[in-house]
Design a protein around this motif. Structure first.
Motif, PDB file in Angstrom:
ATOM      1  N   LYS A  31     -13.425  35.390 -20.912  1.00 46.99           N
ATOM      2  CA  LYS A  31     -13.509  35.313 -19.457  1.00 46.99           C
ATOM      3  C   LYS A  31     -14.814  34.629 -19.099  1.00 46.99           C
ATOM      4  CE  LYS A  31     -13.270  38.191 -15.276  1.00 46.99           C
ATOM      5  NZ  LYS A  31     -12.964  39.541 -14.770  1.00 46.99           N
ATOM      6  N   THR A  32     -14.807  33.871 -18.013  1.00 50.54           N
ATOM      7  CA  THR A  32     -16.016  33.240 -17.496  1.00 50.54           C
ATOM      8  C   THR A  32     -16.382  33.893 -16.181  1.00 50.54           C
ATOM      9  OG1 THR A  32     -15.498  31.157 -18.588  1.00 50.54           O
ATOM     10  CG2 THR A  32     -17.056  31.066 -16.760  1.00 50.54           C
ATOM     11  N   PHE A  33     -17.618  34.351 -16.082  1.00 46.00           N
ATOM     12  CA  PHE A  33     -18.142  34.964 -14.864  1.00 46.00           C
ATOM     13  C   PHE A  33     -19.087  33.972 -14.191  1.00 46.00           C
ATOM     14  CE2 PHE A  33     -17.087  38.485 -17.626  1.00 46.00           C
ATOM     15  CZ  PHE A  33     -16.572  39.449 -16.771  1.00 46.00           C
ATOM     16  N   THR A  34     -18.992  33.864 -12.878  1.00 49.03           N
ATOM     17  CA  THR A  34     -19.888  33.010 -12.118  1.00 49.03           C
ATOM     18  C   THR A  34     -20.599  33.857 -11.077  1.00 49.03           C
ATOM     19  OG1 THR A  34     -18.380  31.147 -12.413  1.00 49.03           O
ATOM     20  CG2 THR A  34     -20.062  30.918 -10.718  1.00 49.03           C
ATOM     21  N   PHE A  35     -21.924  33.817 -11.103  1.00 49.13           N
ATOM     22  CA  PHE A  35     -22.753  34.621 -10.223  1.00 49.13           C
ATOM     23  C   PHE A  35     -23.414  33.747  -9.160  1.00 49.13           C
ATOM     24  CE2 PHE A  35     -22.244  36.869 -14.176  1.00 49.13           C
ATOM     25  CZ  PHE A  35     -22.013  38.174 -13.768  1.00 49.13           C
ATOM     26  N   LYS A  36     -24.156  34.379  -8.258  1.00 45.40           N
ATOM     27  CA  LYS A  36     -24.824  33.683  -7.158  1.00 45.40           C
ATOM     28  C   LYS A  36     -25.890  32.724  -7.688  1.00 45.40           C
ATOM     29  CE  LYS A  36     -27.879  35.882  -4.816  1.00 45.40           C
ATOM     30  NZ  LYS A  36     -28.619  36.835  -4.017  1.00 45.40           N
ATOM     31  N   ASP A  37     -26.633  33.189  -8.695  1.00 49.48           N
ATOM     32  CA  ASP A  37     -27.723  32.385  -9.242  1.00 49.48           C
ATOM     33  C   ASP A  37     -28.058  32.892 -10.646  1.00 49.48           C
ATOM     34  OD1 ASP A  37     -29.209  34.771  -8.828  1.00 49.48           O
ATOM     35  OD2 ASP A  37     -30.055  34.031  -6.955  1.00 49.48           O
ATOM     36  N   PHE A  38     -29.046  32.261 -11.274  1.00 48.93           N
ATOM     37  CA  PHE A  38     -29.437  32.629 -12.625  1.00 48.93           C
ATOM     38  C   PHE A  38     -29.934  34.069 -12.706  1.00 48.93           C
ATOM     39  CE2 PHE A  38     -32.726  33.043 -15.919  1.00 48.93           C
ATOM     40  CZ  PHE A  38     -31.973  32.754 -17.042  1.00 48.93           C
ATOM     41  N   THR A  67     -23.579  30.834 -14.743  1.00 49.46           N
ATOM     42  CA  THR A  67     -22.280  31.025 -15.395  1.00 49.46           C
ATOM     43  C   THR A  67     -22.467  31.686 -16.763  1.00 49.46           C
ATOM     44  OG1 THR A  67     -21.441  29.057 -14.288  1.00 49.46           O
ATOM     45  CG2 THR A  67     -20.205  29.830 -16.191  1.00 49.46           C
ATOM     46  N   VAL A  68     -21.618  32.683 -17.037  1.00 52.78           N
ATOM     47  CA  VAL A  68     -21.640  33.368 -18.337  1.00 52.78           C
ATOM     48  C   VAL A  68     -20.223  33.359 -18.904  1.00 52.78           C
ATOM     49  CG1 VAL A  68     -22.200  35.476 -19.604  1.00 52.78           C
ATOM     50  CG2 VAL A  68     -23.495  34.901 -17.526  1.00 52.78           C
ATOM     51  N   GLU A  69     -20.053  32.698 -20.040  1.00 50.18           N
ATOM     52  CA  GLU A  69     -18.766  32.680 -20.735  1.00 50.18           C
ATOM     53  C   GLU A  69     -18.821  33.757 -21.812  1.00 50.18           C
ATOM     54  OE1 GLU A  69     -17.932  28.779 -22.298  1.00 50.18           O
ATOM     55  OE2 GLU A  69     -18.507  27.832 -20.396  1.00 50.18           O
ATOM     56  N   VAL A  70     -17.832  34.649 -21.807  1.00 49.07           N
ATOM     57  CA  VAL A  70     -17.817  35.788 -22.724  1.00 49.07           C
ATOM     58  C   VAL A  70     -16.591  35.713 -23.636  1.00 49.07           C
ATOM     59  CG1 VAL A  70     -17.706  38.302 -22.895  1.00 49.07           C
ATOM     60  CG2 VAL A  70     -18.934  37.243 -20.988  1.00 49.07           C
ATOM     61  N   THR A  71     -16.787  36.022 -24.909  1.00 50.40           N
ATOM     62  CA  THR A  71     -15.690  36.167 -25.866  1.00 50.40           C
ATOM     63  C   THR A  71     -15.884  37.521 -26.547  1.00 50.40           C
ATOM     64  OG1 THR A  71     -15.550  33.791 -26.257  1.00 50.40           O
ATOM     65  CG2 THR A  71     -14.576  35.228 -27.927  1.00 50.40           C
ATOM     66  N   LYS A  97     -18.140  42.326  -7.137  1.00 55.95           N
ATOM     67  CA  LYS A  97     -17.874  41.157  -6.305  1.00 55.95           C
ATOM     68  C   LYS A  97     -18.833  40.018  -6.619  1.00 55.95           C
ATOM     69  CE  LYS A  97     -15.391  43.338  -2.702  1.00 55.95           C
ATOM     70  NZ  LYS A  97     -14.116  43.424  -3.308  1.00 55.95           N
ATOM     71  N   ALA A  98     -19.963  40.347  -7.241  1.00 50.96           N
ATOM     72  CA  ALA A  98     -20.970  39.328  -7.533  1.00 50.96           C
ATOM     73  C   ALA A  98     -20.456  38.312  -8.560  1.00 50.96           C
ATOM     74  CB  ALA A  98     -22.244  39.973  -8.058  1.00 50.96           C
ATOM     75  N   GLY A  99     -19.762  38.780  -9.574  1.00 51.87           N
ATOM     76  CA  GLY A  99     -19.338  37.902 -10.679  1.00 51.87           C
ATOM     77  C   GLY A  99     -17.940  37.371 -10.495  1.00 51.87           C
ATOM     78  N   LYS A 100     -17.781  36.398  -9.637  1.00 49.45           N
ATOM     79  CA  LYS A 100     -16.474  35.766  -9.471  1.00 49.45           C
ATOM     80  C   LYS A 100     -16.051  35.246 -10.843  1.00 49.45           C
ATOM     81  CE  LYS A 100     -16.563  35.551  -4.833  1.00 49.45           C
ATOM     82  NZ  LYS A 100     -16.617  36.887  -4.357  1.00 49.45           N
ATOM     83  N   SER A 101     -14.795  35.427 -11.182  1.00 51.78           N
ATOM     84  CA  SER A 101     -14.382  35.016 -12.520  1.00 51.78           C
ATOM     85  C   SER A 101     -13.398  33.868 -12.484  1.00 51.78           C
ATOM     86  CB  SER A 101     -13.743  36.198 -13.247  1.00 51.78           C
ATOM     87  OG  SER A 101     -12.525  36.537 -12.648  1.00 51.78           O
ATOM     88  N   ARG A 102     -13.361  33.187 -13.605  1.00 40.82           N
ATOM     89  CA  ARG A 102     -12.333  32.176 -13.815  1.00 40.82           C
ATOM     90  C   ARG A 102     -12.011  32.202 -15.297  1.00 40.82           C
ATOM     91  NH1 ARG A 102     -14.819  27.702 -16.097  1.00 40.82           N
ATOM     92  NH2 ARG A 102     -17.023  27.542 -15.691  1.00 40.82           N
ATOM     93  N   LYS A 103     -10.768  31.892 -15.609  1.00 44.93           N
ATOM     94  CA  LYS A 103     -10.370  31.885 -17.020  1.00 44.93           C
ATOM     95  C   LYS A 103     -11.001  30.714 -17.727  1.00 44.93           C
ATOM     96  CE  LYS A 103      -6.090  34.375 -16.438  1.00 44.93           C
ATOM     97  NZ  LYS A 103      -4.665  34.367 -16.490  1.00 44.93           N
ATOM     98  N   ALA A 104     -11.421  30.973 -18.949  1.00 49.08           N
ATOM     99  CA  ALA A 104     -12.070  29.911 -19.737  1.00 49.08           C
ATOM    100  C   ALA A 104     -11.035  28.998 -20.339  1.00 49.08           C
ATOM    101  CB  ALA A 104     -12.922  30.530 -20.827  1.00 49.08           C
TER     102      ALA A 104
END
Length: 104
Positions: A31-38, A67-71, A97-104
């Protein structure tokens, strides 16, 4: 040692995870998480690191800016186990709600 999940057990476990998918070519979930900032991304990673260390189950992850990509995979078991599902749920909960996700 944790037992590798297969078949319907794995399918049902994945159905309970929002935004997580099997990683193509690997016996793992991603899963890939996208946050507001670093700062928000790194803070989340630090909190997850404490959970991972306590459970002796560590993620494979890659961070660039917000962005944080997790496996996740349990290497001892050769695939996905309950440990991965639990860590994925903890990640989702802390991302909120902070970590909007998108599939990797």
């Amino acid at each position: 040692m944790a037992e590798k999940m297969t078949g319907d057990t794995l399918k049902n476990a994945l159905a309970g995870l929002e935004g997580w998918a099997k990683k193509r070519g690997h016996d793992a979930i991603t899963k890939t998480f996208t946050f507001k900032d670093f700062n928000e991304a790194f803070g989340w990673m630090a909190r997850i690191a404490l959970i991972a260390e306590k459970s002796d189950h560590h993620p494979e992850w890659f961070n660039v800016f917000k962005t944080v990509e997790v496996t996740l995979s349990t290497h001892d078991a050769g695939g996905i186990t309950e440990k991965d599902i639990k860590l994925a749920k903890a990640m989702d909960k802390l991302a909120g709600k902070a970590g909007k996700s998108r599939k990797a």
